[in-house]
Enzyme design. Structure first.
Site, mmCIF file in Angstrom:
data_model
loop_
_atom_site.group_PDB
_atom_site.id
_atom_site.type_symbol
_atom_site.label_atom_id
_atom_site.label_comp_id
_atom_site.label_asym_id
_atom_site.label_seq_id
_atom_site.Cartn_x
_atom_site.Cartn_y
_atom_site.Cartn_z
ATOM 1 N N GLU A 139 -3.266 3.553 -9.583
ATOM 2 C CA GLU A 139 -3.090 3.635 -11.033
ATOM 3 C C GLU A 139 -2.986 2.243 -11.635
ATOM 4 O O GLU A 139 -2.584 1.285 -10.978
ATOM 5 C CB GLU A 139 -1.800 4.405 -11.350
ATOM 6 C CG GLU A 139 -1.911 5.856 -10.910
ATOM 7 C CD GLU A 139 -0.635 6.663 -11.095
ATOM 8 O OE1 GLU A 139 -0.740 7.865 -11.312
ATOM 9 O OE2 GLU A 139 0.463 6.088 -11.004
ATOM 10 N N CYS A 447 7.576 1.364 -14.346
ATOM 11 C CA CYS A 447 7.848 0.793 -13.032
ATOM 12 C C CYS A 447 8.420 1.827 -12.080
ATOM 13 O O CYS A 447 9.346 2.549 -12.419
ATOM 14 C CB CYS A 447 8.879 -0.317 -13.134
ATOM 15 S SG CYS A 447 8.382 -1.647 -14.192
HETATM 16 N N1 SAH Z 1 6.249 -4.547 -4.924
HETATM 17 C C1 SAH Z 1 6.450 -5.409 -6.042
HETATM 18 C C2 SAH Z 1 5.757 -4.993 -7.297
HETATM 19 C C3 SAH Z 1 5.774 -3.537 -7.694
HETATM 20 S S1 SAH Z 1 7.114 -2.829 -8.512
HETATM 21 C C4 SAH Z 1 7.928 -5.591 -6.290
HETATM 22 O O1 SAH Z 1 8.710 -4.897 -5.680
HETATM 23 O O2 SAH Z 1 8.315 -6.457 -7.054
HETATM 24 C C5 SAH Z 1 7.451 -3.631 -9.999
HETATM 25 C C6 SAH Z 1 8.927 -3.569 -10.346
HETATM 26 O O3 SAH Z 1 9.360 -2.243 -10.644
HETATM 27 C C7 SAH Z 1 9.822 -4.049 -9.212
HETATM 28 O O4 SAH Z 1 10.819 -4.886 -9.709
HETATM 29 C C8 SAH Z 1 10.403 -2.757 -8.716
HETATM 30 O O5 SAH Z 1 11.588 -2.948 -8.007
HETATM 31 C C9 SAH Z 1 10.601 -2.013 -10.018
HETATM 32 N N2 SAH Z 1 10.874 -0.594 -9.862
HETATM 33 C C10 SAH Z 1 10.560 0.217 -8.836
HETATM 34 N N3 SAH Z 1 10.990 1.458 -9.058
HETATM 35 C C11 SAH Z 1 11.594 1.443 -10.266
HETATM 36 C C12 SAH Z 1 12.224 2.423 -11.058
HETATM 37 N N4 SAH Z 1 12.314 3.696 -10.644
HETATM 38 N N5 SAH Z 1 12.733 2.037 -12.257
HETATM 39 C C13 SAH Z 1 12.613 0.764 -12.686
HETATM 40 N N6 SAH Z 1 12.018 -0.201 -11.991
HETATM 41 C C14 SAH Z 1 11.529 0.134 -10.786
#
Ligand code: SAH
Length: 455
Positions: A139, A447
């Site tokens: 996505e 996110c």
């Molecule tokens: N793998 C990378 C990039 C993808 S996620 C990373 O971890 O940084 C992008 C961001 O969204 C990251 O900070 C991740 O921790 C956050 N994220 C993941 N699940 C989430 C959720 N349920 N609510 C808010 N942020 C979330």
């Protein structure tokens, strides 16, 4: 398990401590019973056919010549793809009819097939679901703000980092995406924008962004990055004469007409797919028609904290914006929230972020998803400030994000007043902090909600 032993606990000791655990799915574990980490794709995983966007201009020219065609055909094709966002041979009237099909099938094999598109925020946010050549689904989320258009891109099919609060990791890593698969998300988004399919944010949405920004000190807009916050991206785009945020007239009243900012915050851990991600970044910043001519400052790479790769990225000498998904300053909690913390501890990850700042001069972002009674205690704001300030001032910016909630789950967003108190405490301690806006919640485009299931 007991609450973390920290002297600062006294400031809000009465608050409960919710522990992280996977809900509604089984978190895979390794032989020692620790959450499983997958740093590489399986040996059987296949990559898609080679595409023009995988290659430098030189390599494209060489490939055309190998096909017995003049090198400038590669350049013409590149103009179609990177300037006009087209891969349709019918539109390539400057190419001889007899070689058009051959050129297109060699250089522009279809990589991303649109399966579904969901729109929200009155048309200012679009989530695309793509099918890849092997049936894998990914996505991307396209968001128009007042003065910029941000695309949240995926870099892997699935993710091997196994964070219990993130939807993407629940099925593990299928494979790495190729550089061209990463880039094609942008080209297809640009095509949709050019066709008028992305609406302007409403006045209410613009006001809400401004509102969030008010929480931070220097931020003009409230979502993801320090580069956006410090306003560099547009200046540099003009200076370099690149078609970045402003050189196409994009800061005018009508806003930009193409993607100006990229966040690697879709599916996947970009630093676990380092080579292809960097190759994709080179296509993003390469001047057209070698690439998209974007400003590196508008590109944000976000990582769970793969320390050696962070240091390598710093040494690339590109002014990319860097974001670390910290989510907890103490290892006791971070060990459970971010399984890769078993390899590199919070302090090592923060040291690597500081190294990124020292090497590039770019202020870094710390991402912190605020989760009710799990990581939102004031003592954690204090410990975070202490750890950041111990490494200097002015080098870092904290971006708390309200967790995208599943109501009733242990993974519920902090209460608004708790979030505000957390932000205020960081600010009081001298750490610039901006609560991030989470676009696309209603369509699971925010996110951690990207799971790419086809209903
Ligand atoms: N793998 C990378 C990039 C993808 S996620 C990373 O971890 O940084 C992008 C961001 O969204 C990251 O900070 C991740 O921790 C956050 N994220 C993941 N699940 C989430 C959720 N349920 N609510 C808010 N942020 C979330």
């Amino acid at each position: 398990m007991s609450a973390p032993k920290n002297p600062r606990q006294s400031t809000d000791a009465s608050r409960p401590q919710v522990r992280p655990k996977a809900e509604g799915w089984e978190q895979p574990v390794d032989a020692e019973g620790r959450p499983k980490l997958q740093f590489a794709q399986s040996k059987q995983a296949k990559q898609p056919p080679q595409h023009l966007a995988d290659l430098t201009m030189e390599e494209r020219v060489a490939k055309a010549q190998e096909m017995g065609l003049p090198g400038f055909r590669a350049k013409q094709l590149s103009v179609h793809y990177f300037r006009h966002y087209t891969a349709d041979p019918e539109q390539m009237t400057d190419l001889p009819a007899e070689t058009r099909e051959q050129l297109v099938s060699e250089f522009l094999p279809p990589l991303l097939t649109e399966v579904r598109r969901l729109t929200t925020d009155d048309g200012a946010t679009i989530k695309f679901l793509w099918r890849l050549f092997d049936g894998a689904m990914v996505e991307s989320v396209l968001m128009r703000y007042k003065n910029r258009i941000t695309l949240c891109v995926s870099s892997q099919c699935g993710c091997g980092m196994n964070c219990p609060f993130c939807a993407t990791g629940q099925n593990g890593l299928t494979r790495n995406m190729s550089a061209a698969e990463i880039v094609d998300q942008i080209v297809q988004a640009n095509r949709a924008i050019a066709a008028g399919e992305l609406d302007a944010p409403t006045a209410a949405e613009v006001a809400e962004e401004a509102d969030h920004a008010g929480l931070g000190e220097e931020t003009a807009f409230a979502d993801e990055t320090a580069s956006e916050a410090d306003g560099y991206s547009e200046i540099s785009a003009v200076k370099q004469g690149q078609a970045g945020a402003s050189s196409d007239g994009s800061t005018s009243a009508t806003g930009p007409q193409r993607v100006s900012n990229i966040v690697f915050m879709g599916m996947g851990e970009p630093l676990a797919n380092y080579k292809r991600v960097m190759n994709a970044v080179h296509r993003m910043v390469g001047p057209a028609p070698e690439g998209l001519g974007m400003s590196a400052r508008g590109i944000t790479i976000s990582t769970v904290g793969l320390v050696p790769a962070i240091r390598k990225l710093a040494d690339e000498n590109l002014p990319i914006t860097f974001a670390l998904s910290l989510h907890a300053p103490d290892d006791e909690l971070r060990d459970d929230m971010i399984p890769v913390n078993s390899r590199w501890k919070a302090d090592e990850a923060i040291d690597a972020a500081r190294y990124y700042y020292e090497t590039t001069g770019r202020r870094v972002s710390i991402e912190y998803a605020l989760i009710k009674d799990m990581n939102d205690h004031l003592w954690r704001a204090e410990l975070l400030a202490e750890k950041l300030n111990a490494r200097g001032r002015g080098w870092v910016h904290v971006n708390p994000i309200p967790l995208n909630p599943t109501p009733g789950s242990i993974w519920t967003s902090s209460e608004p007043e708790v979030m505000q108190a957390f932000v205020n405490r960081l600010e009081e301690l001298g750490v610039p902090t901006t609560l991030r806006d989470t676009r696309g919640k209603e369509i699971d485009g925010a996110c951690g909600q990207l799971a790419a299931a086809e209903d």
